[in-house]
Design a protein around this motif. Structure first.
Motif, short mmCIF file in Angstrom:
data_model
loop_
_atom_site.label_atom_id
_atom_site.label_comp_id
_atom_site.label_asym_id
_atom_site.label_seq_id
_atom_site.Cartn_x
_atom_site.Cartn_y
_atom_site.Cartn_z
N HIS A 186 0.82 -1.23 0.00
CA HIS A 186 0.00 0.00 0.00
C HIS A 186 0.84 1.27 0.00
CE1 HIS A 186 0.92 0.07 4.26
NE2 HIS A 186 0.39 1.26 4.35
N SER A 199 -4.30 -0.01 -3.60
CA SER A 199 -4.62 0.43 -2.24
C SER A 199 -3.90 1.72 -1.86
CB SER A 199 -4.25 -0.67 -1.25
OG SER A 199 -2.91 -1.10 -1.45
N GLY A 247 -6.01 4.61 -0.64
CA GLY A 247 -7.01 4.32 0.39
C GLY A 247 -8.05 3.33 -0.07
N GLU A 248 -8.94 2.99 0.87
CA GLU A 248 -9.92 1.94 0.62
C GLU A 248 -11.08 2.44 -0.24
OE1 GLU A 248 -11.01 -0.12 4.16
OE2 GLU A 248 -12.73 -1.11 3.23
N THR A 249 -11.48 1.62 -1.20
CA THR A 249 -12.68 1.88 -2.00
C THR A 249 -13.49 0.59 -2.03
OG1 THR A 249 -11.72 1.11 -4.08
CG2 THR A 249 -11.35 3.42 -3.51
N GLU A 250 -14.66 0.65 -2.67
CA GLU A 250 -15.49 -0.55 -2.75
C GLU A 250 -14.74 -1.66 -3.48
OE1 GLU A 250 -19.97 -1.76 -4.27
OE2 GLU A 250 -19.36 0.35 -4.17
N ASN A 309 -11.34 -2.20 -3.84
CA ASN A 309 -10.16 -2.80 -3.23
C ASN A 309 -10.34 -3.16 -1.76
OD1 ASN A 309 -9.89 -0.48 -1.66
ND2 ASN A 309 -8.42 0.49 -3.01
N ALA A 310 -11.57 -3.14 -1.26
CA ALA A 310 -11.82 -3.33 0.17
C ALA A 310 -11.18 -4.60 0.71
CB ALA A 310 -13.32 -3.36 0.44
N PHE A 321 -7.76 -4.55 2.24
CA PHE A 321 -7.60 -3.99 3.58
C PHE A 321 -8.00 -4.98 4.66
CE2 PHE A 321 -7.38 -0.42 0.83
CZ PHE A 321 -6.61 0.52 1.48
N TYR A 356 -8.32 -11.29 -3.99
CA TYR A 356 -8.77 -9.98 -4.47
C TYR A 356 -8.84 -10.07 -5.99
CZ TYR A 356 -8.26 -5.10 -6.00
OH TYR A 356 -8.41 -3.88 -6.63
N GLY A 365 -5.29 -4.49 7.20
CA GLY A 365 -5.02 -3.07 7.16
C GLY A 365 -3.75 -2.74 6.41
N ALA A 403 -2.99 -3.83 3.51
CA ALA A 403 -3.43 -3.57 2.13
C ALA A 403 -2.35 -3.90 1.11
CB ALA A 403 -3.90 -2.14 1.98
#
Length: 190
Positions: A42, A49, A52-55, A57-58, A61, A68, A87, A89
């Motif tokens: 990350h 990642s 930050g987190e999105t729908e 790449n969730a 995390f 994935y 976390g 990522a």
DNA sequence: TGCCCGATTAACT
DNA sequence: GTTAATCGGGCAA
């Protein structure tokens, strides 16, 4: 040949990625030996990642040991293994297999008999195995996935990752030295 | 909201 | 060597 459990993935992505070379990946009994992967962390500008987190790449995390799957260029699916503690990522992109199991199913899905065109590339691999968005976030140590540690020591090549424009200098692509099933050859050592 | 670009592949010239 | 296929994120307006 031990089966790879979640614990295997709960380490630095840079340790896990090279150890996956030579391991066997099966999906509903179809697959082969992993001959090419890339590591994404990350802190790496080329990682999904990074921002930050999105729908999409969730799952990156979440905890290690899960799949994935994302859509690439609006057309292909790409398969990654989530690594490190939740976390962090980070994940390993599976880029190529040497087909060993379920050849008939792969040939039917890929519409070719050429073994080098079945799984030599991240998009080809998922098409051959039948992996799609529906399999995002599935555990890697339970059906339909099966992962087995490599049986013998292998010689590992490394070099720059493919198809990225950020952090191109990081040599985080790993492959089985000399394999004819790589998506692209590694530059030979000096 | 609209526009650009990307962890790709195959079918072109 | 070039290009189309086509979807989600990021950013500007």
């Amino acid at each position: 040949m031990p089966r790879l459990r979640k614990r295997f993935f709960n380490r630095s992505v840079h340790e896990v990625a090279p150890e996956l070379i030579g391991a066997k990946l099966l999906f509903n009994g179809v697959g082969g030996l992993i001959v090419e992967v890339e590591a994404y962390h990350h802190t790496d500008p080329a990682a999904h990642s990074y921002n930050g987190e999105t729908e999409r790449n969730a799952v990156m995390f979440g905890p290690a040991g899960y799949a994935y799957v994302y859509r690439s260029y609006g057309i292909h699916w790409c398969l990654n293994f989530v690594c490190e503690e939740a976390g962090s990522a980070s994940a390993v992109l599976i880029r190529a297999l040497e087909p060993t199991d379920g050849l008939a199913a792969m040939q039917r899905r890929r519409k070719t008999d050429d073994p080098r065109l079945l799984c030599s590339g991240p998009g080809r691999l998922t098409e051959a195995l039948g992996v799609t968005r529906a399999h995002n976030a599935l555990a890697l140590d339970a059906p339909p996935f099966e992962l087995w540690a490599r049986e013998r020591e292998v010689e590992i090549a490394s070099g720059p990752r493919i198809g990225i424009t950020k952090a191109m200098e990081l040599p985080w692509r790993y492959g089985l030295e000399g394999s004819r099933f790589l998506s692209k050859p590694f530059r030979s050592l000096p």
